[in-house]
Structure formats: C-alpha cells, structure tokens
Write an enzyme that holds these catalytic residues in place. Structure first.
Site, PDB file in Angstrom:
ATOM      1  N   ASP A 144       0.881  -1.200  -0.082  1.00 44.33           N
ATOM      2  CA  ASP A 144       0.032   0.023  -0.144  1.00 44.33           C
ATOM      3  C   ASP A 144       0.885   1.184  -0.068  1.00 44.33           C
ATOM      4  OD1 ASP A 144      -2.111   1.556   0.175  1.00 44.33           O
ATOM      5  OD2 ASP A 144      -2.504   1.221   2.292  1.00 44.33           O
ATOM      6  N   CYS A 199     -19.782 -14.787  -4.782  1.00 44.50           N
ATOM      7  CA  CYS A 199     -20.618 -13.687  -4.568  1.00 44.50           C
ATOM      8  C   CYS A 199     -22.179 -14.282  -4.583  1.00 44.50           C
ATOM      9  CB  CYS A 199     -20.351 -12.297  -4.845  1.00 44.50           C
ATOM     10  SG  CYS A 199     -19.015 -11.544  -4.040  1.00 44.50           S
ATOM     11  N   CYS A 202     -26.046 -12.746  -3.717  1.00 48.80           N
ATOM     12  CA  CYS A 202     -25.898 -11.914  -2.337  1.00 48.80           C
ATOM     13  C   CYS A 202     -25.662 -10.513  -2.735  1.00 48.80           C
ATOM     14  CB  CYS A 202     -25.111 -12.397  -1.192  1.00 48.80           C
ATOM     15  SG  CYS A 202     -24.510 -11.510   0.086  1.00 48.80           S
ATOM     16  N   CYS A 209     -24.547  -0.485   3.067  1.00 53.47           N
ATOM     17  CA  CYS A 209     -23.637   0.770   3.113  1.00 53.47           C
ATOM     18  C   CYS A 209     -24.774   1.903   3.523  1.00 53.47           C
ATOM     19  CB  CYS A 209     -23.247   0.761   1.782  1.00 53.47           C
ATOM     20  SG  CYS A 209     -22.364   2.464   1.446  1.00 53.47           S
ATOM     21  N   CYS A 225     -18.103   7.043   0.442  1.00 58.94           N
ATOM     22  CA  CYS A 225     -17.951   6.073   1.284  1.00 58.94           C
ATOM     23  C   CYS A 225     -17.378   6.595   2.807  1.00 58.94           C
ATOM     24  CB  CYS A 225     -16.706   5.264   0.790  1.00 58.94           C
ATOM     25  SG  CYS A 225     -16.018   3.896   1.892  1.00 58.94           S
ATOM     26  N   CYS A 252     -14.805   2.729   8.021  1.00 59.99           N
ATOM     27  CA  CYS A 252     -16.087   1.979   8.029  1.00 59.99           C
ATOM     28  C   CYS A 252     -15.789   0.516   7.661  1.00 59.99           C
ATOM     29  CB  CYS A 252     -17.063   2.678   7.241  1.00 59.99           C
ATOM     30  SG  CYS A 252     -18.642   1.765   6.850  1.00 59.99           S
ATOM     31  N   CYS A 255     -19.411  -2.999   5.142  1.00 63.19           N
ATOM     32  CA  CYS A 255     -19.555  -3.997   3.816  1.00 63.19           C
ATOM     33  C   CYS A 255     -18.692  -5.095   3.945  1.00 63.19           C
ATOM     34  CB  CYS A 255     -19.417  -3.388   2.862  1.00 63.19           C
ATOM     35  SG  CYS A 255     -17.806  -2.343   2.433  1.00 63.19           S
ATOM     36  N   CYS A 259     -20.810  -9.342   5.233  1.00 60.91           N
ATOM     37  CA  CYS A 259     -20.104 -10.345   4.259  1.00 60.91           C
ATOM     38  C   CYS A 259     -20.286 -11.701   4.922  1.00 60.91           C
ATOM     39  CB  CYS A 259     -18.915  -9.889   3.581  1.00 60.91           C
ATOM     40  SG  CYS A 259     -18.336 -11.198   2.406  1.00 60.91           S
TER      41      CYS A 259
HETATM   42  S1  SF4 Z   1     -16.902   0.876   3.915  1.00 59.96           S
HETATM   43 FE1  SF4 Z   1     -18.278  -0.117   2.627  1.00 59.96          FE
HETATM   44  S2  SF4 Z   1     -20.355  -0.081   3.977  1.00 59.96           S
HETATM   45 FE2  SF4 Z   1     -18.834   1.621   4.633  1.00 59.96          FE
HETATM   46  S3  SF4 Z   1     -19.442   3.612   3.696  1.00 59.96           S
HETATM   47 FE3  SF4 Z   1     -17.509   2.365   2.652  1.00 59.96          FE
HETATM   48  S4  SF4 Z   1     -18.635   1.138   1.063  1.00 59.96           S
HETATM   49 FE4  SF4 Z   1     -20.354   1.897   2.386  1.00 59.96          FE
END
Ligand code: SF4
Length: 369
Positions: A144, A199, A202, A209, A225, A252, A255, A259
């Site tokens: 990264d 996936c 789903c 989000c 995001c 965050c 998502c 999963c």
């Molecule tokens: S990390 Fe995922 S769930 Fe959270 S705001 Fe970004 S896209 Fe949406």
C-alpha cells in the site's frame, strides 16, 4: 524441464513455505497482465469516483504495468496477513452511539512497516537462493505504498476474488486481511488456480452501506464512502453524509461485517494488530477530551495518526452529534467551540444544533445486525 525452470519451480514452492514461516496466511504468484483491471480503473477515474485522491490517477499505466514501476518485473508475489483483532465486537460498538467506531484495521499498530519488513525478508531469501545457484534476480517489496493494483494482483494470484464490495474475499479467510507484494524479475511459475467468484446472488454489502456508496456491484463511488469521508477527505464532511456516518470516526467496515464470507475470517495472532489505548471501544466524549499532545501520543505508530488532530476532532464532532443528547455532551461541545478551528467549529455547530433539537432520533440508521 530445463535446469533453470526446475530451479524456479523449486523456488516457487519455497516461497510459499517461507511466506507462511514469516506469518503470511496466503501467498501466491501471478504474471503482470493487468490490462483489464487498468481499463476498469481508467473508467472509474474518468467518472471522478476517486474524489480528491489525485494520487490514484497520478501514476497512469504504472499501476497496471508492473514493469514500468519496477523495471524487469516478470512476476508478482502477492501475500495476505490477517488483521482482525480477537474478541472484537464491531456490531456492539456500532449500536452504541456513545462509543467511537474505528475501522478494525486501525485499532492497533500501523501495518505498513511490519508487512514491508517481512516482505523485504522474503525478497532477501529469494536473492540468497538465486545467488547460490548463479541465477540473476532483482525484486522489490510493497505494501500500500506505491501505485500497485493490490487487489487485482491478489485475485490473479489465487488469494481470493474481488467481491461486490470491491474487497478481496477469500473462501478461507473472508476479507479482514492486509495485502503486500514482491515484484520480481524471475519467471516463476504462476498460480493458475484463481478462487471462483462466489458472491452469487448476495447483495448484502450493497444494501448495508450507510451512505449508498455503491453505484452497482463491484463499483464504489469513493466520494460517498465513510472511509474516504473520514480519512482521505481534507475538508468538511458534506452534510448529507453526517447522519449516516453514525458513530464511525475512522473508516467503516459495514460492507465487510455483513459479508457472509467473513464467517471464515480468523482472528490475528499478530500482537501489533491488537487494539491499543482502548481504540476498539473508546467513548466519544473521552476521545473528544484528548488534547493534541494526547492524540499524538496515543496514535503514535497507528494509522489514525495520518489524519491529524483536526480531522480527528471533525469526525468526533459529527459522531457526537449523532449520539444521545445530554447536558454532558452538549457542554463538552460548547466548551470546545471557542478554541476550535474553522473546520471543527462548523462540525461542532452542526452537532449542537442536532443535539439541541433531538433530530438525531428521527431516522433509523442502517448498519449490520
Ligand atoms: S466501507 Fe463499505 S459500507 Fe462503509 S461506507 Fe464505505 S462502501 Fe459503504
């Protein structure tokens, strides 16, 4: 098979063994053909979905042509390192509006140094093997830290598949892992058994989000995001996203939490990634009381440090505005207002207006259950 092909096959096997000895959970080898991913990246950039992350556009073809970044690169070794801290309770923290939610990758020490050091060690072992056998090689480790298409390379190397949430998902490890790479000039045999995209139908990640950041499956508008808004975004957080942010103050994970493949994620044994200073479970009001000196001390060696004290307080002010109103939090914000920077003051005023009006209760927030 020629002698050098036999040596490279032997080395490829050893690389997997050494990688695991160095603590990586998954390791694979791929070629450098990323043109398809390059086209997708170009379309994403053209749509402006990268927001102010100009560095995403700055390096052009270097991203999908590894040989332009590191001359003579023929193969890429992709490695993953699990980071989910043990006994972590992300959903409990998300549901408690008095707490600060910090993305689980950032509650412990920053991963860059640790991963780069281990990959450099791996590169060194490869070099020693080659030197002893008269093979010429060159290589370089990344994590990264350069224009590298980490997810695309990981997918091609068989570490997982890029899921609808744009994360690499593995049938063995979910998605709570870091990625790193060694670019090498050796024509190592590639791993040609990619993990099938599983996936299926789903769409849990797209639906959960909080800010509707997915334009569609596999397409993220980073500008929406929360990870981008709380970390990359230098200025004010647009008002439409403040309420959906809830108590997320650094990144965050929704998502990923939702999963189903993360049932297979394993907690990390790396103590460096275990939470420090209670950052996995901090009280918003307590964190807001940190002065700059305390912020710098408690985030030394942490990924949080990079956003700096001002953005940290900006994010906390929004989260406090989304918490239960009470004299204590209102007093805390009022007290901070006179000395706050213009950026932070504007977010404090927004938070105070919400807390005083009780508007925070009107909407049911979206989050993983
Ligand atoms: S990390 Fe995922 S769930 Fe959270 S705001 Fe970004 S896209 Fe949406």
């Amino acid at each position: 098979m020629s002698t050098s092909e036999a040596l490279l096959a032997e080395l490829a096997g050893l690389i997997k063994i050494w990688g695991r000895e160095l603590g990586f959970q998954q390791i694979g080898i791929t070629d450098c053909h990323l043109e398809e991913h390059g086209e997708r990246l170009t379309a994403w950039l053209r749509a402006g979905h990268h927001g102010t992350m100009e560095w995403m556009a700055a390096h052009g073809e270097k991203r999908w042509r590894p040989g332009l970044l590191e001359p003579n690169t023929l193969r890429v070794i992709s490695a993953s390192l699990d980071y989910l801290p043990p006994d972590t309770a992300p959903v409990r923290i998300l549901k408690d509006s008095s707490k600060a939610y910090v993305s689980r990758y950032a509650t412990g020490r920053d991963y860059h140094k640790l991963i780069r050091k281990r990959l450099a060690h791996l590169a060194q072992k490869i070099e020693l093997f080659c030197n002893a056998r008269g093979l010429h090689c060159s290589g370089r480790a990344f994590t990264d830290s350069a224009p590298v298409m980490e997810r695309a390379l990981a997918e091609k190397a068989g570490l997982g598949w890029i899921g609808k949430n744009c994360m690499v998902l593995s049938e063995n490890a979910g998605s709570w892992f870091f990625l790193g790479e060694v670019y090498t000039s050796l024509a190592l045999p590639v791993d040609d058994k990619p993990q099938r995209n599983q996936c299926g139908d789903c769409t849990a990640c797209l639906k959960v989000c909080p800010t509707d950041a997915f334009v569609g499956p596999y397409q993220l508008d980073a500008r929406r995001c929360i990870s981008y808004l709380t970390i990359e975004n230098l200025g004010p957080i647009p008002e439409e996203f403040r309420e959906p942010m809830g108590n997320r103050v650094f990144g965050c994970d929704d998502c990923q939490i939702i999963c189903p493949w993360n049932r297979f994620a394993k907690p990390t044994a790396e103590t460096d990634f275990h939470p420090r200073h209670g950052l996995d479970n901090g009280e918003l009001s307590q964190l807001f009381r940190w002065d700059e000196e305390e912020f710098l001390r408690k985030t030394a060696g942490s990924a949080i440090r990079r956003i700096g004290y001002e953005r940290w307080r900006r994010n906390l002010a929004v989260a406090i505005g989304n918490s239960e109103p009470g004299p204590e939090v209102i007093g805390l914000l009022e007290q901070a207002l006179p000395s706050a920077s213009a950026l932070v003051a504007e977010h404090i005023r927004w938070a105070l207006a919400r807390l005083r009006s009780g508007r925070h209760r009107k909407r049911k927030l979206r989050r993983p259950q």
